[in-house]
Design an enzyme around this catalytic site. Structure first.
Site, short mmCIF file in Angstrom:
data_model
loop_
_atom_site.label_atom_id
_atom_site.label_comp_id
_atom_site.label_asym_id
_atom_site.label_seq_id
_atom_site.Cartn_x
_atom_site.Cartn_y
_atom_site.Cartn_z
N GLU A 178 95.76 34.84 36.24
CA GLU A 178 96.49 34.20 35.13
C GLU A 178 96.16 32.71 34.99
OE1 GLU A 178 100.71 35.17 35.36
OE2 GLU A 178 100.30 37.26 34.84
N GLU A 297 98.03 43.98 35.88
CA GLU A 297 99.48 43.83 36.13
C GLU A 297 100.19 44.47 34.95
OE1 GLU A 297 101.24 40.07 37.37
OE2 GLU A 297 99.39 39.56 38.45
O1 AHR Z 1 103.97 40.13 39.52
C1 AHR Z 1 104.71 38.96 39.51
C2 AHR Z 1 103.95 37.78 38.90
O2 AHR Z 1 103.81 38.00 37.53
C3 AHR Z 1 102.54 37.57 39.39
O3 AHR Z 1 102.50 36.80 40.54
C4 AHR Z 1 101.90 36.85 38.25
O4 AHR Z 1 100.52 37.10 38.18
C5 AHR Z 1 102.66 37.34 37.03
O5 AHR Z 1 103.03 36.31 36.21
#
Ligand code: AHR
Length: 504
Positions: A178, A297
């Site tokens: 990110e 994610e």
């Molecule tokens: O999964 C929780 C968080 O969400 C992670 O660390 C990040 O990559 C995202 O913003």
């Protein structure tokens, strides 16, 4: 809701109408050094369930059932401040650090070698992240050497000294996490990130040509820089990377379940935009190579919020974002996985975020473990969705949603494995009130057998499992529908996910 009590729907399947082979990596996970995911979740030497290495045996067994094909690690936002060398070597010499991402204490008792042992235990491929925040391109290359080089040079010899003479052969690598987000440690503008990621990628590949690399895409589709970030980063790195990442967390913040249960429309549009961006960059670069999407994610996350001024309050393994999942969340997860199949031509990796305690299908106390509602649809897809995705034709009544207009009551996908003849049909009924009678037509061949039908369903969209009542939302077997010629008819209840195992 415009639906009536006598909803009729049809599904047409044809094994010649193939979208794409389904990448097994679509059933992957993500484990971060955050909250109680690693510590007290996966690794807890103080638990009565710990094995000789401190890994939770009950958690390992539950994760094995989910059959994750790859596991992304060690973060997440944690990654962007992580010094991987802290986490190797004798445990009593590893430093305790302040983790700035989650304002927690990191003991480094679990690191790269422990993660590799964990992956072996759950039979999953490691997917390692390199720090593109505070880390240098040299640090990234050193980690590839540590993991993948034969002994005889500094970092490979360190691995051997730590008890692992043979290289781990880590194939999948993420170029940071990110990096478009201002919250990220060492956040970069798109062109700065693109330049750094490209140089890291070159060095990493020079250590090992066989690795596959994931570039950081937008953190979500609401980012002001989306999808421009994606275009710029891809233009810098097209020749060096294999995948482009996407992240997304869903939620029913307005308590508008009709819209929430139609969220697959949003997931599809996110994929479509990035798929268009990939095509644009490919054309602009006159390139013959492909870059695919890695949704590394994804999950529901909106109830367990994180006050940024508190976070972990500088404690070890704090309770962070331990989301409790209910029935409607499980139905959103099932639709997400339907989208993975429907978009399997461009989507090749997807990592459920996360695996234990932190926005996870599994919750633990030191003594006990709980499978949450979302555990079940993931398990069913991970087991049954093999072979290729079929291009399903669905005719179903529509209902009204505030966010997406009229949406079909059913969300469907299907897989077919030509070698084994195994076909699966995955059906979500989004209605909160009405059952739907569905006739499935196999247009090019009659099914030989419908061997099983699995269902996750209930009457209360907010019903959830708890340690006291662990079986509120689970997968149950229901009677498979009878084959009549080349069709079969079943009635799916409101608020349900049904998966059929068919032999063609
Ligand atoms: O999964 C929780 C968080 O969400 C992670 O660390 C990040 O990559 C995202 O913003």
């Amino acid at each position: 809701m415009t639906a009536t009590q006598s909803n009729q729907a049809t599904i047409h399947l044809d094994t010649n109408r193939v979208i794409s082979p389904i990448s097994p990596l679509l059933f992957s996970g993500f484990s971060e050094h955050m909250g109680r995911c690693i510590y007290e979740g996966i690794y807890d030497p103080a638990s009565p369930h710990a094995d000789a290495n401190g890994l939770r045996k009950d958690v390992l067994a539950a994760l094995r059932e989910l059959n994750f094909r790859a596991m992304r690690y060690p973060g997440g936002n944690f990654l962007s401040g992580y010094r991987w060398e802290d986490g190797i070597g004798p445990r009593d010499q590893r430093p305790r650090r302040r983790d700035l991402a989650w304002q927690s204490i990191e003991t480094n008792q679990f690191g790269t070698d422990e993660f590799m042992a964990f992956c072996q235990e759950v039979n999953t491929a490691p997917m390692m992240g390199v720090n593109m925040g505070t880390g240098t391109i040299q640090d990234a290359a050193n980690l590839v050497e540590y993991c993948n080089a034969p002994v005889g040079t500094l970092y490979a010899d360190k691995r051997a000294a730590n008890g692992h003479k043979d290289p781990y052969g880590v194939k999948y690598w993420c170029l940071g996490n990110e990096m478009d987000g201002p919250w990220q440690i060492g956040h970069l503008e798109a062109a700065e990130y693109g330049a750094k990621a490209r140089e890291a990628a070159k060095m990493m590949r020079w250590h090992d040509k066989s690795i596959e690399l994931v570039l950081c895409g937008s953190s979500n589709s609401r980012m002001a820089t989306y999808p421009e970030w994606d275009r710029v980063a891809l233009e810098w790195c097209w020749d060096q990377v294999d995948y482009h990442s996407m992240h997304y967390y869903a939620g029913n913040r307005d308590n508008d379940s009709a819209s929430y249960l139609a969220l697959s429309a949003e997931f599809e549009s996110f994929v479509d935009t990035l798929s268009g961006t990939l095509r644009y960059v490919k054309a602009k670069q006159r390139s013959k190579k492909e870059v695919y999407l890695s949704w590394d994610e994804w999950n529901v996350w909106y109830k367990a919020t994180l006050p940024t001024d508190v976070q972990g309050s500088w404690t070890q393994a704090p309770h962070l974002i331990e989301e409790v999942y209910n029935l409607e969340d499980a139905l959103v997860v099932a639709q997400w996985m339907n989208v993975f199949l429907r978009k399997s031509d461009v989507l090749k990796i997807a990592c459920l975020a996360q695996t234990v305690n932190v926005i996870a299908p599994i919750l633990t106390t030191r003594e006990a473990m709980l499978k949450q509602s979302i555990y079940y649809p993931f398990m069913i897809f991970s087991k049954l969705a093999v072979g290729s995705a079929l291009d399903v034709l669905v005719r179903a009544p529509h209902y009204k949603t505030a966010h997406f207009g009229d949406m079909p009551l059913l969300d469907v996908s299907s897989s077919y494995d030509a070698t084994s003849g195994q076909n699966a049909v995955f059906i979500v009924n989004r209605s909160q009130t009405d059952s739907v009678t569905v006739t499935i037509h196999w247009d090019d061949r009659a099914p030989k057998q419908i061997s099983a039908a699995h269902q996750v369903a209930g009457t209360d969209p907010k019903a959830a499992n708890s340690f006291e009542k662990p079986n509120q939302i689970v997968a149950v077997s229901v009677a498979p529908p009878k084959i009549e010629g080349s069709s079969a008819t079943l009635t799916v209840p409101p608020l349900s996910f049904t998966a059929l195992e068919v032999r063609l």
